[in-house]
Design a protein around this motif. Structure first.
Motif, mmCIF file in Angstrom:
data_model
loop_
_atom_site.group_PDB
_atom_site.id
_atom_site.type_symbol
_atom_site.label_atom_id
_atom_site.label_comp_id
_atom_site.label_asym_id
_atom_site.label_seq_id
_atom_site.Cartn_x
_atom_site.Cartn_y
_atom_site.Cartn_z
ATOM 1 N N PRO A 1 8.186 12.716 67.287
ATOM 2 C CA PRO A 1 8.992 12.432 65.848
ATOM 3 C C PRO A 1 7.776 12.016 64.560
ATOM 4 N N GLY A 2 7.966 12.831 63.608
ATOM 5 C CA GLY A 2 6.898 12.821 62.317
ATOM 6 C C GLY A 2 5.823 13.475 62.300
ATOM 7 N N ASP A 3 5.468 14.442 63.467
ATOM 8 C CA ASP A 3 4.262 14.987 63.259
ATOM 9 C C ASP A 3 4.741 16.530 63.625
ATOM 10 N N CYS A 4 3.620 17.428 63.687
ATOM 11 C CA CYS A 4 3.723 18.773 64.018
ATOM 12 C C CYS A 4 4.374 19.098 65.467
ATOM 13 N N SER A 5 4.263 18.060 66.402
ATOM 14 C CA SER A 5 4.752 18.216 67.773
ATOM 15 C C SER A 5 6.161 18.179 67.758
ATOM 16 N N SER A 6 7.033 17.751 66.623
ATOM 17 C CA SER A 6 8.398 17.587 66.600
ATOM 18 C C SER A 6 9.156 18.914 66.925
ATOM 19 N N LYS A 7 8.604 20.060 66.554
ATOM 20 C CA LYS A 7 9.064 21.434 66.678
ATOM 21 C C LYS A 7 9.244 21.910 68.174
ATOM 22 N N LYS A 8 8.573 21.163 68.904
ATOM 23 C CA LYS A 8 8.429 21.654 70.539
ATOM 24 C C LYS A 8 9.943 21.492 70.980
ATOM 25 N N LEU A 9 10.437 20.534 70.994
ATOM 26 C CA LEU A 9 11.766 20.402 71.322
ATOM 27 C C LEU A 9 12.610 19.403 70.593
ATOM 28 N N GLY A 10 12.232 18.458 70.038
ATOM 29 C CA GLY A 10 13.215 17.479 69.475
ATOM 30 C C GLY A 10 13.859 18.083 68.283
ATOM 31 N N SER A 11 13.367 18.668 67.615
ATOM 32 C CA SER A 11 13.944 19.049 66.247
ATOM 33 C C SER A 11 15.118 20.064 66.498
ATOM 34 N N TYR A 12 14.895 20.917 67.665
ATOM 35 C CA TYR A 12 15.879 21.925 67.794
ATOM 36 C C TYR A 12 17.147 21.163 68.366
ATOM 37 N N LEU A 13 17.128 20.025 69.489
ATOM 38 C CA LEU A 13 18.084 19.571 69.993
ATOM 39 C C LEU A 13 18.622 18.540 69.165
ATOM 40 N N ILE A 14 18.012 18.013 68.266
ATOM 41 C CA ILE A 14 18.755 17.051 67.196
ATOM 42 C C ILE A 14 19.390 17.954 66.382
ATOM 43 N N GLN A 15 19.187 18.931 65.789
ATOM 44 C CA GLN A 15 19.739 19.660 64.903
ATOM 45 C C GLN A 15 21.056 20.558 65.415
ATOM 46 N N SER A 16 20.980 20.974 66.898
ATOM 47 C CA SER A 16 22.006 21.523 67.470
ATOM 48 C C SER A 16 22.987 20.530 67.716
ATOM 49 N N GLN A 17 22.651 19.474 68.306
ATOM 50 C CA GLN A 17 23.768 18.240 68.325
ATOM 51 C C GLN A 17 24.435 17.781 67.306
ATOM 52 N N PHE A 18 23.660 17.791 66.090
ATOM 53 C CA PHE A 18 24.005 17.315 64.673
ATOM 54 C C PHE A 18 25.106 18.436 64.310
ATOM 55 N N GLN A 19 24.820 19.607 64.234
ATOM 56 C CA GLN A 19 25.607 20.813 63.952
ATOM 57 C C GLN A 19 26.809 21.042 64.690
ATOM 58 N N ASN B 1 36.005 17.397 59.198
ATOM 59 C CA ASN B 1 34.816 17.195 60.134
ATOM 60 C C ASN B 1 33.879 17.906 59.989
ATOM 61 N N LEU B 2 33.979 19.329 59.630
ATOM 62 C CA LEU B 2 32.903 20.183 59.438
ATOM 63 C C LEU B 2 31.880 19.976 58.118
ATOM 64 N N PHE B 3 32.499 19.255 57.120
ATOM 65 C CA PHE B 3 31.319 18.991 56.278
ATOM 66 C C PHE B 3 30.558 17.669 56.453
ATOM 67 N N GLY B 4 30.682 17.095 57.588
ATOM 68 C CA GLY B 4 29.681 15.948 58.128
ATOM 69 C C GLY B 4 28.310 16.239 58.450
ATOM 70 N N ALA B 5 27.916 17.419 58.312
ATOM 71 C CA ALA B 5 26.453 17.915 58.659
ATOM 72 C C ALA B 5 25.931 18.544 57.729
ATOM 73 N N ILE B 6 26.360 18.490 56.274
ATOM 74 C CA ILE B 6 25.653 19.283 55.463
ATOM 75 C C ILE B 6 24.522 18.777 54.773
ATOM 76 N N THR B 7 24.394 17.467 54.832
ATOM 77 C CA THR B 7 23.203 16.778 54.294
ATOM 78 C C THR B 7 22.975 15.676 55.073
ATOM 79 N N HIS B 8 21.771 14.945 54.667
ATOM 80 C CA HIS B 8 21.244 13.616 55.670
ATOM 81 C C HIS B 8 22.114 12.363 55.179
ATOM 82 N N TYR B 9 23.084 12.436 54.341
ATOM 83 C CA TYR B 9 23.928 11.270 54.061
ATOM 84 C C TYR B 9 25.190 11.759 54.164
ATOM 85 N N SER B 10 25.732 12.928 54.504
ATOM 86 C CA SER B 10 27.269 13.322 54.505
ATOM 87 C C SER B 10 27.926 12.767 55.327
#
Length: 562
Positions: A252-270, A506-515
């Motif tokens: 987290p927090g550096d350029c390596s985040s895009k390897k795997l973590g960013s996608y998995l977090i975004q997919s689970q979140f959405q 339920n669907l608007f729970g992922a539109i922002t970081h505070y939703s």
């Protein structure tokens, strides 16, 4: 949070992670749970806190006091400076939010002319209700405390009698929500949620896309028995995603985040919003929606089955589409994860056989879900089924009473939900909601809108207003009744309007970081940047609108909802 958001209004708990953005989590406190099942990758030297890790409290700093000598010759000696403790934070209400919140109600009560169709009692209650809602948004006090002040004001001003003001505290739906928090705690405490998710990683985790589908399906499976999206995110899925990501060198927090973590977090979140929309008992706000709809005369028979039947096709299509669409729009750098199944198998081996408490949790939830489905035929209300399930967990020691007492979010929810539901119900009884809906209906009629067009406009408005909120349940308490009344006045079929608004919640729970609560959990992990949160949130909102709009149109017509 940054915009008019009520951060303290989340009814679901979260936890704190060691990132520069973890301050966001202080708006979603959650009491840690002691049980800590082993990581998928136990050999990894780096550890990170999860929902089950115990939070550390810093001891008070020692004050270094200078030693004064009686000799004047010692004055030249160096004396360590005195480290004074920082002053305590101010207590009580925040002045500016307090003044604004109170002013809104006073302006309505004394400066805005009362419509002739509205009684003085109704107008006064509306002013108190609006001040209460404003306070929930601006947070001059914690949400439960501010709701209590609103309740007290309604009694002191003799707007409501004491029994009427407290009538909603015996509401069955509110107690069902409270008990659902205890079920979620049982899932986390026993480790059953971890075990289920790890099995899906073992079965589907050979590729990054398969891994994402495994996590998505496992959340959909446990959602009806774990009705807290934040507890699912923080207690089950984020620890697994972080372990997988760190093992692939994705930090987290550096350029390596895009390897795997960013996608998995975004997919689970959405995907989480569709999992919550699939089942009535998958999120606390779902139950509140149906209760508010009932107060407006929209009765949904066999609610658990009716909810699932209407949601199953669009929700399942969205669950299947979300990981794949994000795989194209927000691709991971690592496409294959061949070691993940073996590591998941290793974790399952360390967990050992299913424990007695896990079996009890499985049996209890199967019983509760069965009673929720067939309860109407058996004459067992949903809240009684939940009470039976909680009683079994207490009798057999899966949960103890201290677990229930320490679930602060449950008791906080009871207090402020009851106040909002009670006020909303009295506004309906006193004719305010009818007056408002008639006014909006006349406005819509002036544009010569058919009910399908009015349905689309109102649904879109309800969704987009959530950019001003940081709580799904707070949004429901503030706006659901009013928007449902507008739908009914515009001629939209009642059951269709009630369910569509609830699914939208339920669907608007992922539109922002505070939703929502889970938004704070996933963003706070440090794998996704803020611009990506807004960009992907808006993009997937459009995708969900298309999927639910197209598939829902045909499916709901087939079911006879319109």
């Amino acid at each position: 949070m940054e915009s008019l958001a009520l951060g303290s209004l989340s009814t679901t708990p979260t936890f704190s992670l060691p990132t520069t953005r973890s301050a966001l989590f202080h708006r979603f406190p959650y009491k840690p749970i002691s049980k800590s099942p082993p990581s998928i990758f136990p050999s990894h030297s780096r550890s990170f806190p999860t929902l089950r890790s115990r939070s550390l409290s810093l001891s008070r700093p020692h004050i270094i006091r200078p030693i004064h000598s009686s000799s004047q010759n010692d004055t030249a000696s160096t004396v360590p400076p005195t480290n004074l403790p920082s002053p305590p934070p101010p207590r009580g209400a925040k002045l500016l939010p307090f003044v604004i919140s109170i002013s809104i109600g006073l302006i309505l009560r004394f400066l805005v002319p009362k419509p002739v169709e509205v009684s003085p009692q109704a107008w006064q209650l509306l002013s108190i209700f609006l001040s209460t809602i404003a306070g929930l948004v601006l947070s001059p006090l914690p949400v439960g405390a501010w709701a209590f002040l609103g309740l007290t004001t309604s009694i002191v001003t003799r707007t409501l009698a004491f029994p009427t003001a407290f009538a909603a505290f015996t509401n069955e739906v509110i107690w069902l929500i409270v008990i659902s928090f205890f079920f979620a705690r049982g899932f986390v405490k026993t480790g059953l949620g971890d075990r289920i998710a790890t099995y899906f990683v073992k079965w589907l985790g050979k590729s990054t896309l398969g891994l994402s589908y495994g996590l998505t399906f496992s959340e959909a499976l446990i959602a009806p028995a774990m009705p807290s999206t934040t507890a699912r995110a923080g207690g089950v899925f984020l620890p697994i995603i972080k372990s997988l990501s760190l093992s692939a060198g994705s930090k987290p927090g550096d350029c390596s985040s895009k390897k795997l973590g960013s996608y998995l977090i975004q997919s689970q979140f959405q995907s989480a919003g569709n999992s919550s929309a699939l089942f009535l008992t998958a999120a606390a706000q779902n139950l509140l929606c149906l209760k508010l709809a009932e107060e407006l005369g929209v009765i949904i028979s066999s609610p658990w089955v009716s909810w699932f039947k209407a949601a199953c096709v669009p929700a399942l299509v969205a669950l299947l589409a979300t990981p794949l669409i994000l795989y194209k729009l927000y691709p991971p750098e690592v496409k294959d994860t061949p070691d993940a199944p073996a590591m998941a198998a290793k974790k399952l081996k360390q967990l050992g056989p299913v424990t007695r408490n896990e079996w009890i949790m499985v049996g209890t939830m199967l019983l509760a879900v069965s009673l929720w489905i067939f309860g109407d035929a058996l004459g067992i209300p949903s809240v009684v089924a939940a009470m039976i399930g909680l009683s079994i967990l207490l009798l057999l020691g899966v949960l103890d009473w201290d677990d229930c007492l320490s679930e602060k979010s449950a008791w906080d929810t009871l207090s402020w939900f009851a106040v909002l539901v009670g006020m909303a119900g009295q506004l309906t009884n006193l004719g305010i909601v009818t007056w408002m809906s008639d006014s909006v209906a006349k406005c819509l009629q002036s544009f010569s809108l058919s009910w399908p067009a009015a349905f689309g406009v109102l649904q879109a408005s309800y969704f987009l207003i959530h950019y001003l909120f940081a709580s799904q349940t707070g949004h429901v308490g503030a706006l659901y009744s009013a928007f449902l009344a507008m739908h009914l006045a515009a001629g939209v079929p009642g059951v269709l309007a009630a369910l569509a608004l609830a699914y939208n919640t339920n669907l608007f729970g992922a539109i922002t970081h505070y939703s929502s609560g889970q938004a704070a959990v996933y963003y706070g992990a440090g794998y996704i940047d803020l611009p990506d949160v807004f960009k992907m949130g808006f993009t997937m909102a459009l995708v969900n609108a298309i999927i639910w709009g197209v598939t829902g149109t045909f499916w709901w017509k087939f079911l006879g909802l319109y």
